[in-house]
Each structure stands twice: as structure tokens, then as C-alpha cells.
Design an enzyme around this catalytic site. Structure first.
Site, PDB file in Angstrom:
ATOM      1  N   PHE A   1      -3.804   4.021   1.790  1.00 40.60           N
ATOM      2  CA  PHE A   1      -3.842   4.239   3.497  1.00 40.60           C
ATOM      3  C   PHE A   1      -5.049   5.187   3.607  1.00 40.60           C
ATOM      4  O   PHE A   1      -5.581   5.091   4.458  1.00 40.60           O
ATOM      5  CB  PHE A   1      -2.405   4.904   3.606  1.00 40.60           C
ATOM      6  CG  PHE A   1      -2.339   4.868   5.192  1.00 40.60           C
ATOM      7  CD1 PHE A   1      -2.500   3.886   6.161  1.00 40.60           C
ATOM      8  CD2 PHE A   1      -2.552   6.388   5.765  1.00 40.60           C
ATOM      9  CE1 PHE A   1      -2.418   4.002   7.386  1.00 40.60           C
ATOM     10  CE2 PHE A   1      -2.388   6.487   7.195  1.00 40.60           C
ATOM     11  CZ  PHE A   1      -2.194   5.424   7.958  1.00 40.60           C
TER      12      PHE A   1
ATOM     13  N   HIS B   1       0.892  -1.298   0.063  1.00 41.97           N
ATOM     14  CA  HIS B   1      -0.139   0.005   0.058  1.00 41.97           C
ATOM     15  C   HIS B   1       0.914   1.239   0.046  1.00 41.97           C
ATOM     16  O   HIS B   1       2.147   1.193   0.467  1.00 41.97           O
ATOM     17  CB  HIS B   1      -1.105  -0.135   1.179  1.00 41.97           C
ATOM     18  CG  HIS B   1      -0.488   0.403   2.520  1.00 41.97           C
ATOM     19  ND1 HIS B   1      -0.339   2.037   2.750  1.00 41.97           N
ATOM     20  CD2 HIS B   1       0.125  -0.093   3.406  1.00 41.97           C
ATOM     21  CE1 HIS B   1       0.086   1.985   4.071  1.00 41.97           C
ATOM     22  NE2 HIS B   1       0.655   0.774   4.403  1.00 41.97           N
ATOM     23  N   CYS B   2       0.230   2.442  -0.110  1.00 44.88           N
ATOM     24  CA  CYS B   2       0.886   3.658  -0.591  1.00 44.88           C
ATOM     25  C   CYS B   2      -0.212   4.490   0.038  1.00 44.88           C
ATOM     26  O   CYS B   2      -1.219   4.366   0.693  1.00 44.88           O
ATOM     27  CB  CYS B   2       1.539   4.083  -1.790  1.00 44.88           C
ATOM     28  SG  CYS B   2       0.269   4.155  -3.136  1.00 44.88           S
ATOM     29  N   LYS B   3      -0.301   5.805  -0.347  1.00 49.18           N
ATOM     30  CA  LYS B   3      -1.083   6.891   0.433  1.00 49.18           C
ATOM     31  C   LYS B   3      -2.439   6.695  -0.683  1.00 49.18           C
ATOM     32  O   LYS B   3      -3.379   6.627   0.027  1.00 49.18           O
ATOM     33  CB  LYS B   3      -0.531   8.295  -0.137  1.00 49.18           C
ATOM     34  CG  LYS B   3      -1.812   9.237   0.184  1.00 49.18           C
ATOM     35  CD  LYS B   3      -0.978  10.830   0.241  1.00 49.18           C
ATOM     36  CE  LYS B   3      -1.943  11.947   0.253  1.00 49.18           C
ATOM     37  NZ  LYS B   3      -1.446  13.062   0.463  1.00 49.18           N
TER      38      LYS B   3
END
Length: 99
Positions: free
Chosen positions: A93, A64-66
Site C-alpha cells: 500500500f 496487498h499489505c503495507k
């Protein structure tokens, strides 16, 4: 493997599951807030960390990232390098926090 929704991940964690979660955001982003138990490996350092992930080659990995863009790149990179069960956290996120 299909990607994973924030609701699905939260439900699995609520059921006591502890999937491998890799946060590919920058270190400072991870330090501000993160998913408990996730492992911080910024996208730019992922090629240098492949050896550390070798034992996970056949296991489920959730990246995952932003918002989902960097983690989509991370998923593609890992799959290209023989990882068989990589899932992207849809919406990243931000979506996880709101779920």
C-alpha cells in the site's frame, strides 16, 4: 502469475478495470486508508475466509499489505489452497500511495 506493480494496478483501474483486491493488513490499518473497492481480510483470518473466496478460485486476485511481506504470505497460502491467479502488489500500500 507474476506479481503486479503499483503503476500497473493504477493504470488498470484508470482504464475502468475492477480487479479483486484483498487487503490483508489489520482492520485498523484498512480503516485508516485503503484502496477503493478492496476487500479487508486480515492475514490472520484468511484461513477462516477461504469458503467466502471459493468463487474466485480461477479469477485474478491481487493481495496487498503495507509493504509486501504479509501479502506475499497470503499469496503463498492461497496458491497452496488451489487459487490459480494470485498476484502480490509489489511494495504494498505504501508504494501504491506513492505511485
Amino acid at each position: 502469475m507474476t506479481d503486479i506493480t503499483p503503476d500497473e494496478l493504477k493504470q488498470r483501474r484508470a482504464n475502468g478495470e475492477t480487479p479483486t483486491i484483498i487487503d490483508v493488513r489489520e482492520t485498523w490499518e484498512n480503516e485508516e486508508a485503503h484502496i477503493d473497492g478492496s476487500r479487508s481480510i486480515p492475514l490472520g483470518t484468511l484461513p477462516d475466509k477461504l469458503d467466502e473466496l471459493e468463487d474466485l478460485r480461477d479469477q485474478e486476485i491481487i493481495v496487498h499489505c503495507k509493504g509486501g511481506g504479509r501479502s506475499a504470505s497470503a499469496k503463498a497460502f492461497l496458491v497452496q489452497h488451489g487459487f490459480k491467479n494470485v498476484r502480490n502488489l509489489l511494495g504494498g500500500f505504501q508504494a501504491y500511495q506513492q505511485a
